[in-house]
Enzyme design. Structure first.
Site, mmCIF file in Angstrom:
data_model
loop_
_atom_site.group_PDB
_atom_site.id
_atom_site.type_symbol
_atom_site.label_atom_id
_atom_site.label_comp_id
_atom_site.label_asym_id
_atom_site.label_seq_id
_atom_site.Cartn_x
_atom_site.Cartn_y
_atom_site.Cartn_z
ATOM 1 N N ASP A 14 0.795 -1.240 0.000
ATOM 2 C CA ASP A 14 0.000 0.000 0.000
ATOM 3 C C ASP A 14 0.829 1.293 0.000
ATOM 4 O O ASP A 14 0.519 2.239 0.734
ATOM 5 C CB ASP A 14 -0.954 0.006 1.202
ATOM 6 N N ASP A 52 -4.720 -0.715 -1.656
ATOM 7 C CA ASP A 52 -6.114 -0.507 -1.308
ATOM 8 C C ASP A 52 -6.793 0.019 -2.569
ATOM 9 O O ASP A 52 -6.264 0.935 -3.215
ATOM 10 C CB ASP A 52 -6.196 0.578 -0.212
ATOM 11 N N HIS A 54 -10.566 0.909 -3.232
ATOM 12 C CA HIS A 54 -11.925 0.893 -2.707
ATOM 13 C C HIS A 54 -12.953 1.513 -3.652
ATOM 14 O O HIS A 54 -12.642 2.458 -4.374
ATOM 15 C CB HIS A 54 -11.967 1.698 -1.401
ATOM 16 N N SER A 60 -15.336 0.953 5.090
ATOM 17 C CA SER A 60 -14.362 1.474 6.057
ATOM 18 C C SER A 60 -14.381 2.993 6.161
ATOM 19 O O SER A 60 -13.717 3.562 7.017
ATOM 20 C CB SER A 60 -12.946 1.019 5.667
ATOM 21 N N HIS A 71 -10.478 7.069 1.229
ATOM 22 C CA HIS A 71 -9.096 6.972 0.764
ATOM 23 C C HIS A 71 -8.989 5.888 -0.293
ATOM 24 O O HIS A 71 -9.784 4.949 -0.318
ATOM 25 C CB HIS A 71 -8.156 6.642 1.937
ATOM 26 N N LYS A 95 -6.955 -4.892 -3.263
ATOM 27 C CA LYS A 95 -7.768 -5.438 -2.169
ATOM 28 C C LYS A 95 -8.769 -4.388 -1.710
ATOM 29 O O LYS A 95 -8.634 -3.208 -2.037
ATOM 30 C CB LYS A 95 -6.877 -5.879 -1.004
ATOM 31 N N GLU A 102 -14.031 -5.045 4.572
ATOM 32 C CA GLU A 102 -12.711 -4.452 4.786
ATOM 33 C C GLU A 102 -11.667 -5.526 4.528
ATOM 34 O O GLU A 102 -11.909 -6.711 4.757
ATOM 35 C CB GLU A 102 -12.590 -3.914 6.214
ATOM 36 N N ALA A 130 0.343 0.388 6.428
ATOM 37 C CA ALA A 130 0.967 0.948 7.608
ATOM 38 C C ALA A 130 1.246 -0.197 8.584
ATOM 39 O O ALA A 130 0.536 -1.199 8.610
ATOM 40 C CB ALA A 130 0.038 1.967 8.273
ATOM 41 N N CYS A 134 -2.293 -2.632 7.606
ATOM 42 C CA CYS A 134 -2.163 -3.562 6.480
ATOM 43 C C CYS A 134 -0.855 -4.343 6.494
ATOM 44 O O CYS A 134 -0.824 -5.501 6.077
ATOM 45 C CB CYS A 134 -2.382 -2.823 5.164
HETATM 46 ZN ZN LIG Z 1 -8.510 1.135 3.032
#
Ligand SMILES: [Zn+2]
Length: 192
Positions: A14, A52, A54, A60, A71, A95, A102, A130, A134
């Site tokens: 990420d 990520d 989304h 989330s 985000h 993902k 989530e 982070a 993740c």
């Molecule tokens: Zn996320």
């Protein structure tokens, strides 16, 4: 290059603009992971990146009662992987694409494990963002899946909503069997 029976993959978790400086969910000091990641990639050229990715109304997000500001919405600048990492990555694993689920772990609902097996990977070196979310979830899932897993201490950064979240996550990973190492130590190992 000769094929190795026990290949190592560098997993860049990420490293996306929304988690980097100025992003919608910027992780403190996040950009500091870029230099060690680039160095690690010299020694571990099989680089796989997660992101990520989304939908706009992901579960989330605060608007849906989740913990995070919006985000890494698919197709936005914030979701883009930093170019330094993107150009190194052989494959990008997305993902968190289901609006109601989530996914902190790069293994969660993705083809990552299948990909790694198909490449003969047994060792995973994990860096990115982070530490307390993740990276943590991905490293724990990697150990559970049977990969020899190392998290690179100077190539990860934590959100630290509580000041010791990152430290606690590292301790939890170590207890689960994850090796924690600074990148210089990995350099020495690789050179021997
Ligand atoms: Zn996320």
């Amino acid at each position: 290059m000769t094929a190795k029976a026990s290949a190592t993959a560098l997993l860049a978790v990420d490293v996306q603009h929304d988690f980097l400086a100025g992003g919608a969910l910027a992780v403190p000091d996040a950009d500091a992971v870029l230099a060690p990641l680039a160095q690690l990639a010299l020694r571990h050229p099989l680089v796989i990146a997660t992101r990520d990715f989304h939908p706009r109304d992901h579960i989330s997000f605060v608007e849906r009662g989740g913990p995070w500001p919006a985000h890494c919405v698919a197709g936005t600048e914030g979701a883009r992987i930093h170019s330094d990492v993107d150009r190194l990555a052989r494959t990008v694993i997305s993902k968190g694409m289901d609006r109601d689920t989530e996914a902190y772990s790069g293994f969660d609902g993705t083809p990552l494990e299948r990909l790694l097996r198909s490449l003969g990977v047994v060792n995973l070196v994990i860096a990115g963002l982070a530490t307390d979310y993740c990276v943590r979830a991905t490293a724990l899932a990697a150990v559970t899946a049977g990969f020899a897993t190392t998290v690179v201490l100077d190539a990860v950064r934590a959100v630290d909503i509580r000041p010791d979240d990152g430290a606690k996550a590292l301790a939890e990973m170590a207890a689960a069997g994850v090796t924690l190492a600074p990148s210089v130590e990995l350099a020495a190992t690789a050179a021997s």
